[in-house]
Scaffold this motif. Structure first.
Motif, PDB file in Angstrom:
ATOM      1  N   ALA A 289       0.828  -1.202   0.000  1.00  0.00           N
ATOM      2  CA  ALA A 289       0.000   0.000   0.000  1.00  0.00           C
ATOM      3  C   ALA A 289       0.867   1.257   0.000  1.00  0.00           C
ATOM      4  O   ALA A 289       1.918   1.317   0.648  1.00  0.00           O
ATOM      5  N   ALA A 290       0.415   2.266  -0.727  1.00  0.00           N
ATOM      6  CA  ALA A 290       1.093   3.567  -0.743  1.00  0.00           C
ATOM      7  C   ALA A 290       0.631   4.395   0.447  1.00  0.00           C
ATOM      8  O   ALA A 290      -0.570   4.486   0.720  1.00  0.00           O
ATOM      9  N   VAL A 291       1.574   4.974   1.184  1.00  0.00           N
ATOM     10  CA  VAL A 291       1.255   5.765   2.368  1.00  0.00           C
ATOM     11  C   VAL A 291       2.144   7.011   2.407  1.00  0.00           C
ATOM     12  O   VAL A 291       3.092   7.152   1.626  1.00  0.00           O
ATOM     13  N   HIS A 292       1.815   7.893   3.322  1.00  0.00           N
ATOM     14  CA  HIS A 292       2.729   8.960   3.733  1.00  0.00           C
ATOM     15  C   HIS A 292       3.016   8.761   5.218  1.00  0.00           C
ATOM     16  O   HIS A 292       2.089   8.506   6.002  1.00  0.00           O
ATOM     17  N   ILE A 293       4.275   8.844   5.580  1.00  0.00           N
ATOM     18  CA  ILE A 293       4.672   8.746   6.980  1.00  0.00           C
ATOM     19  C   ILE A 293       4.736  10.154   7.543  1.00  0.00           C
ATOM     20  O   ILE A 293       5.487  10.995   7.041  1.00  0.00           O
ATOM     21  N   MET A 294       3.928  10.432   8.577  1.00  0.00           N
ATOM     22  CA  MET A 294       3.936  11.752   9.203  1.00  0.00           C
ATOM     23  C   MET A 294       4.758  11.725  10.478  1.00  0.00           C
ATOM     24  O   MET A 294       4.532  10.891  11.358  1.00  0.00           O
ATOM     25  N   ILE A 295       5.723  12.647  10.562  1.00  0.00           N
ATOM     26  CA  ILE A 295       6.559  12.794  11.756  1.00  0.00           C
ATOM     27  C   ILE A 295       6.528  14.259  12.160  1.00  0.00           C
ATOM     28  O   ILE A 295       6.877  15.139  11.353  1.00  0.00           O
ATOM     29  N   ARG A 296       6.090  14.546  13.362  1.00  0.00           N
ATOM     30  CA  ARG A 296       6.082  15.921  13.846  1.00  0.00           C
ATOM     31  C   ARG A 296       7.522  16.397  14.070  1.00  0.00           C
ATOM     32  O   ARG A 296       8.406  15.598  14.418  1.00  0.00           O
ATOM     33  N   PRO A 297       7.797  17.695  13.882  1.00  0.00           N
ATOM     34  CA  PRO A 297       9.178  18.200  13.992  1.00  0.00           C
ATOM     35  C   PRO A 297       9.867  17.868  15.300  1.00  0.00           C
ATOM     36  O   PRO A 297      11.067  17.567  15.317  1.00  0.00           O
TER      37      PRO A 297
ATOM     38  N   LEU B 232      12.318  19.191   4.975  1.00  0.00           N
ATOM     39  CA  LEU B 232      12.078  18.665   6.314  1.00  0.00           C
ATOM     40  C   LEU B 232      12.249  19.757   7.365  1.00  0.00           C
ATOM     41  O   LEU B 232      12.919  20.772   7.128  1.00  0.00           O
ATOM     42  N   VAL B 233      11.655  19.537   8.537  1.00  0.00           N
ATOM     43  CA  VAL B 233      11.832  20.464   9.651  1.00  0.00           C
ATOM     44  C   VAL B 233      11.907  19.667  10.947  1.00  0.00           C
ATOM     45  O   VAL B 233      11.142  18.727  11.161  1.00  0.00           O
ATOM     46  N   ALA B 234      12.875  20.031  11.787  1.00  0.00           N
ATOM     47  CA  ALA B 234      13.011  19.450  13.125  1.00  0.00           C
ATOM     48  C   ALA B 234      12.899  20.583  14.137  1.00  0.00           C
ATOM     49  O   ALA B 234      13.203  21.740  13.833  1.00  0.00           O
ATOM     50  N   ALA B 235      12.450  20.265  15.340  1.00  0.00           N
ATOM     51  CA  ALA B 235      12.302  21.285  16.380  1.00  0.00           C
ATOM     52  C   ALA B 235      12.759  20.725  17.716  1.00  0.00           C
ATOM     53  O   ALA B 235      12.560  19.539  18.004  1.00  0.00           O
ATOM     54  N   PHE B 236      13.385  21.587  18.516  1.00  0.00           N
ATOM     55  CA  PHE B 236      13.814  21.175  19.856  1.00  0.00           C
ATOM     56  C   PHE B 236      13.841  22.408  20.753  1.00  0.00           C
ATOM     57  O   PHE B 236      13.873  23.556  20.261  1.00  0.00           O
ATOM     58  N   PRO B 237      13.808  22.235  22.080  1.00  0.00           N
ATOM     59  CA  PRO B 237      13.797  23.382  22.986  1.00  0.00           C
ATOM     60  C   PRO B 237      15.036  24.257  22.798  1.00  0.00           C
ATOM     61  O   PRO B 237      16.158  23.755  22.663  1.00  0.00           O
ATOM     62  N   THR B 238      14.816  25.554  22.777  1.00  0.00           N
ATOM     63  CA  THR B 238      15.923  26.502  22.640  1.00  0.00           C
ATOM     64  C   THR B 238      16.762  26.509  23.910  1.00  0.00           C
ATOM     65  O   THR B 238      16.228  26.574  25.018  1.00  0.00           O
ATOM     66  N   ARG B 239      18.050  26.425  23.733  1.00  0.00           N
ATOM     67  CA  ARG B 239      18.972  26.449  24.876  1.00  0.00           C
ATOM     68  C   ARG B 239      19.979  27.575  24.695  1.00  0.00           C
ATOM     69  O   ARG B 239      20.402  27.869  23.571  1.00  0.00           O
ATOM     70  N   ALA B 240      20.343  28.186  25.816  1.00  0.00           N
ATOM     71  CA  ALA B 240      21.320  29.276  25.750  1.00  0.00           C
ATOM     72  C   ALA B 240      22.665  28.771  25.264  1.00  0.00           C
ATOM     73  O   ALA B 240      23.436  29.479  24.628  1.00  0.00           O
TER      74      ALA B 240
END
Length: 366
Positions: free
Chosen positions: A277-285, A329-337
């Motif tokens: 089956a054809a799909v799209h894999i969704m991953i949140r940043p 693509l986009v990745a996200a993580f907590p901002t650190r000093a």
């Protein structure tokens, strides 16, 4: 204040050839906070107008409790409405504004004043009773509009983008106020907005609409982490959507081959999928692990950083995948000093846990 369930059965509305609302079924539980979310033209305001009696349906029924109010006049529906435009009477004091609906319902003057003062206490503005609307801030006026709506104790409160005219900080404050009032009253609230964050913050359930139809109905977590269609995945927050083919199905998870190179990966899936089956894999940043190339255990994708954006609490890294057929693509993580930083042109490696990815069937491309 009493609260009541709302049932919509095959409700529809057309304007000539334009389908503003296709046949729609919806049940809102007693005391629930339901948000109608969607882009302009999705049908959310049409649905609200039909429930309020401000528009006449072409078919279907609207029930409040067990009462059929489909063709009842708005003032006979036991519904309160709060609009984006506060619509306060400028020549009346705040107390008089709030008491006005009671006056129209022939409530004795002393009782009306008492209830209006109680409503002011509820919105935590008892000291402004003798002021006029022009003397209040936007947030105060909106709270007064809410008090005027709830003072006559309607079964259901409808809110049509009530915070749209407020600045971001005041909107966030008012979101908390409306949630507090909802908890204290136990009222049934149907809330219209196009703001995804607002819907996620305030709702018990979200009814996401698209092209006059309900695209998905569920809790904020359902829609955000388990979208059923590509529209839901793309509309609600940022997401990475990777084209893939199902290789194997193992209970609630699948193994997939991503892109033309068949990069191996895993994702959650329901029982609709079969190998091939054809799909799209969704991953949140925030579920995409990112590190300099070669430093991610079980790396699945290689990419090049194209931009880095610090939004405050989050840092977002935008990338172009090494595989040309894959989307950006986009990745996200907590901002650190201090800590790991990325710059344009950096080569990075990406990975994710199978339980943090969701497979959306290609056939669910609505």
């Amino acid at each position: 204040m009493s609260s009541s369930s709302l049932t919509v059965q095959k409700l529809s509305k057309r304007y000539g050839d334009f389908v503003a609302l296709a046949e729609t079924d919806l049940v809102v539980a007693e005391g629930e906070f339901l948000t109608l979310l969607g882009p302009s033209g999705s049908g959310k305001t049409t649905l609200l107008s039909l429930v309020a009696g401000l528009a006449r349906p072409d078919g279907g029924a609207v029930l409040i409790g067990s009462d059929d109010v489909t063709y009842s006049a708005p003032h006979l529906r036991d519904i309160g409405v709060v609009f984006q435009n506060y619509a306060l009477f400028p020549h009346m004091t705040i107390l008089e504004n709030i008491a006005f609906p009671l006056k129209m319902r022939k409530i004795e003057a002393g009782e009306a004043r008492r209830r209006a003062q109680e409503a002011l206490e509820m919105i935590r503005l008892p000291h402004i009773a003798q002021r006029y609307p022009k003397e209040l801030s936007g947030g105060q006026q909106q709270r007064v509009a809410l008090a005027r709506c709830m003072v006559y104790r309607p079964s259901i409160i409808l809110m049509d983008e009530p915070l749209g005219a407020l600045d971001k900080k005041l909107r966030e404050h008012m979101q908390l106020e409306i949630k507090r009032i909802h908890r204290e009253l136990g009222a049934t609230i149907i809330y219209v907005t196009h703001d995804q964050e607002e819907a996620m913050t305030m709702s018990d359930r979200i009814c996401l609409m698209n092209s006059g139809r309900i695209e998905q109905l569920g809790t904020p977590g359902d829609l955000y982490f388990r979208p059923e269609t590509l529209f839901v995945a793309d509309f609600l927050g940022e997401s990475n959507l990777l084209p893939a083919k199902v290789e194997a199905v193992e209970g609630g998870e699948i193994s997939v081959a991503i892109g033309a190179k068949g990069i191996k990966g895993r994702a959650l899936a329901d029982g609709r999928l079969a190998p091939g089956a054809a799909v799209h894999i969704m991953i949140r940043p925030q579920n995409l692990s990112i590190a300099p190339a070669g430093e991610v255990d079980g790396a699945k994708l290689q990419a090049t950083v194209t931009d880095v954006m610090v939004t405050g609490s989050l840092t977002k890294v935008y990338m172009k995948a090494a595989e040309e057929e894959l989307p950006d693509l986009v990745a996200a993580f907590p901002t650190r000093a201090s800590g790991e930083t990325f710059r344009m042109g950096d080569r990075v490696a990406l990975a994710w846990h199978g339980t943090d990815a969701v497979a959306i069937p290609e056939s669910a491309r609505n």
